[in-house]
Design a protein around this motif. Sequence first.
Motif, mmCIF file in Angstrom:
data_model
loop_
_atom_site.group_PDB
_atom_site.id
_atom_site.type_symbol
_atom_site.label_atom_id
_atom_site.label_comp_id
_atom_site.label_asym_id
_atom_site.label_seq_id
_atom_site.Cartn_x
_atom_site.Cartn_y
_atom_site.Cartn_z
ATOM 1 N N LEU A 87 0.830 -1.203 0.000
ATOM 2 C CA LEU A 87 0.000 0.000 0.000
ATOM 3 C C LEU A 87 0.867 1.256 0.000
ATOM 4 O O LEU A 87 0.384 2.354 -0.184
ATOM 5 N N GLU A 88 2.136 0.988 0.237
ATOM 6 C CA GLU A 88 3.044 2.137 0.296
ATOM 7 C C GLU A 88 3.422 2.614 -1.117
ATOM 8 O O GLU A 88 3.646 1.807 -2.012
ATOM 9 N N LYS A 89 3.532 3.926 -1.283
ATOM 10 C CA LYS A 89 3.884 4.489 -2.589
ATOM 11 C C LYS A 89 4.953 5.557 -2.386
ATOM 12 O O LYS A 89 4.833 6.396 -1.487
ATOM 13 N N LYS A 90 5.992 5.451 -3.180
ATOM 14 C CA LYS A 90 7.024 6.503 -3.136
ATOM 15 C C LYS A 90 7.349 6.929 -4.561
ATOM 16 O O LYS A 90 7.278 6.140 -5.488
ATOM 17 N N GLU A 91 7.722 8.192 -4.722
ATOM 18 C CA GLU A 91 8.133 8.630 -6.077
ATOM 19 C C GLU A 91 9.214 9.699 -6.008
ATOM 20 O O GLU A 91 9.325 10.444 -5.039
ATOM 21 N N LYS A 92 10.008 9.691 -7.062
ATOM 22 C CA LYS A 92 11.073 10.684 -7.208
ATOM 23 C C LYS A 92 11.162 11.093 -8.676
ATOM 24 O O LYS A 92 10.819 10.316 -9.557
ATOM 25 N N SER A 93 11.688 12.311 -8.870
ATOM 26 C CA SER A 93 11.837 12.755 -10.266
ATOM 27 C C SER A 93 13.280 13.189 -10.522
ATOM 28 O O SER A 93 14.037 13.484 -9.591
ATOM 29 N N VAL A 94 13.557 13.160 -11.769
ATOM 30 C CA VAL A 94 14.888 13.600 -12.186
ATOM 31 C C VAL A 94 14.735 14.400 -13.481
ATOM 32 O O VAL A 94 13.895 14.096 -14.315
ATOM 33 N N LYS A 95 15.572 15.460 -13.587
ATOM 34 C CA LYS A 95 15.462 16.336 -14.764
ATOM 35 C C LYS A 95 16.537 15.934 -15.767
ATOM 36 O O LYS A 95 17.728 15.821 -15.421
ATOM 37 N N VAL A 96 16.108 15.712 -16.981
ATOM 38 C CA VAL A 96 17.068 15.381 -18.040
ATOM 39 C C VAL A 96 17.201 16.612 -18.938
ATOM 40 O O VAL A 96 16.223 17.091 -19.501
ATOM 41 N N GLU A 97 18.456 17.121 -19.005
ATOM 42 C CA GLU A 97 18.735 18.259 -19.896
ATOM 43 C C GLU A 97 19.660 17.792 -21.017
ATOM 44 O O GLU A 97 20.552 16.967 -20.791
ATOM 45 N N LEU A 98 19.449 18.355 -22.168
ATOM 46 C CA LEU A 98 20.194 17.871 -23.341
ATOM 47 C C LEU A 98 21.006 18.980 -23.986
ATOM 48 O O LEU A 98 20.644 20.152 -23.953
ATOM 49 N N TYR A 99 22.098 18.563 -24.555
ATOM 50 C CA TYR A 99 22.916 19.481 -25.353
ATOM 51 C C TYR A 99 23.467 18.651 -26.505
ATOM 52 O O TYR A 99 23.363 17.401 -26.503
ATOM 53 N N SER A 100 24.070 19.337 -27.452
ATOM 54 C CA SER A 100 24.738 18.608 -28.527
ATOM 55 C C SER A 100 25.902 19.455 -29.042
ATOM 56 O O SER A 100 25.719 20.592 -29.478
ATOM 57 N N PHE A 101 27.059 18.904 -28.910
ATOM 58 C CA PHE A 101 28.293 19.569 -29.368
ATOM 59 C C PHE A 101 29.276 18.446 -29.646
ATOM 60 O O PHE A 101 30.316 18.334 -29.022
ATOM 61 N N PRO A 102 28.902 17.575 -30.587
ATOM 62 C CA PRO A 102 29.575 16.285 -30.655
ATOM 63 C C PRO A 102 30.934 16.285 -31.338
ATOM 64 O O PRO A 102 31.718 15.376 -31.109
ATOM 65 N N SER A 103 31.209 17.270 -32.162
ATOM 66 C CA SER A 103 32.486 17.140 -32.876
ATOM 67 C C SER A 103 33.092 18.506 -33.174
ATOM 68 O O SER A 103 32.430 19.535 -33.109
ATOM 69 N N ASP A 104 34.384 18.461 -33.500
ATOM 70 C CA ASP A 104 35.133 19.681 -33.790
ATOM 71 C C ASP A 104 34.599 20.340 -35.060
ATOM 72 O O ASP A 104 34.049 19.661 -35.937
#
Length: 519
Positions: A87-104
């Motif tokens: 009957l127990e319920k727990k929750e957590k959240s996490v923020k996903v941030e994105l970038y892109s700078f993959p190559s020279d």
Amino acid sequence: MYILPIVVKAFEMEITPANRIVEQIGETLVLTCNTTGCASPGFSWRIQTDNPLGGTVRNHGTYSTLTMSPVSIENAHDYLCTVFCGLEKKEKSVKVELYSFPSDPVIEISTSLVAGEQTTVICKIPDVYPSDHLEVLLKKEEHILLEKNFFEDDSTNTETKIVTYSFYPTTEDIGKEITCVAKLPIANMDFEPKERVTSQKLNANFGPKNTVITASPSNLAMEGDFLKLTCVTESNPPPQIVWRRQVADKSVQYLVENNVLSIPHAHFTDSGLYICEVINLVTNKTEKATVDIVIQGTSLHEFYLYCSVPNLQLSVGNPPPKIVLRRKSDGADVGLYSEGGILLLPSVTFLSGGDYECVAENKFGKSKSAVALNVECKIKEKLTSGVIPAATVKEGETVTMKCTSSGNPAPVISWKKKTVTGESEKIFKDATLTIKNIKSQDLGLYECEAYNQFGKEEKAVKLFVQGRVEKPDQMMPVIIAFSCVTAIAIPVVVILIYVSRKAKINGSYSLVKALRLKV
Ligand SMILES: *[C@@H]1O[C@H](CO)[C@@H](O)[C@H](O)[C@H]1NC(C)=O
Ligand SMILES: *[C@@H]1O[C@H](CO)[C@@H](O)[C@H](O)[C@H]1NC(C)=O
């Protein structure tokens, strides 16, 4: 059968990685929702905005994973993991941030960069996100060519950003570095690198161009000179250089593969049209330079008529002009013909005088110039005794009259005596006339005559005879000297050179320079 030890532990949960997740678009992100203190938990993943999850959920008993592979722009959310334990319920959240700078950055410069011609440097920064933080710097060595930011961008996905810079490369730019610096400085996002740099050396291929031949000491050299021809050109990469010489029958001789052609002891036969052919193996361009070399022979009586043709470019595609020399008075070619511009007129005599014309012709046109050739012979004299032209001697003395001359060829000298009737009578075929025991009938006018194929000169001596001599042995030397000189007049454009052994008169005579140039 295992008997599990019963561990009394509080029901807990966590998400890893915890807190803010900064992930590069395109990579794989696995979120793990882990539990402790619960034998069979139930998991639920969702995005708080109720968007589709955009990943794959796998439950593994006490933990559950959400895998995003590859991470795309749709994955930038707060993720919520809810765990039910009974009957127990727990929750957590996490923020996903994105970038892109993959190559020279990628620098693009035309490989066939030509010095002096406009070219464009392109710097591409691939797949940037968020591009509204992107700053780009383009440099040539330390000199900043261009600074650009994309702060106005409102991109919603990765974009390849391009900066371009147009300029006129100079030959000095060759070897310099073009550097493109791209920065994505997002202070509160933790990723590396935030700066990427690419450099590329400028290499402008060009040429060959401005190919010229320099002749040292000059293109009119003397026999025996050390002649050095240098082929100077502008080319990158350095070109291949081939020397050739066009000989009389118009065939071309291969000489040497070097930018310097040395002829240690130039000889008349080294005269001709020299061709320096320059080949840039990268640009596939070829250029030719030519020079007419005239070696002035020291042999006798050779005229070189050098017809220079300033308006006709002797280069690739322009056939060298055909040059014909003719004597106008005859209306006929004198049989002289050259494709190189050097014409040899041999054995000049009096008869060679006249008006000559040099006609140069190629497919672009015809050019004419005229030269007048004057062949003259003049006396120059220098007396070694003040008694000339009248000499007085006494009867019974011995008189020696000496006529000296030198020239090339050596003149034939003879003596004549003017008779009473005024005619000349040849009396002696030698340079020195000796009259022993002189008598009064020997008085009169004596003439010395000298000639060679270039002319004839005469010099007269008047001989007076006085009464008896006191000293019979006394001699009175008489010296008459002369020489034959050829003079030439030259009009504009055509250069006429007379080459001759310099006249030398009896040691005491000043040399007459038999060369006059008027251009
Ligand atoms: C879950 O947490 C436990 C205890 O902290 C740990 O030992 C285990 O490795 C974790 N499992 C995963 C999949 O993270
Ligand atoms: C130069 O010419 C050669 C042969 O004629 C050819 O193979 C080569 O591709 C050319 N190079 C360039 C840069 O045009």
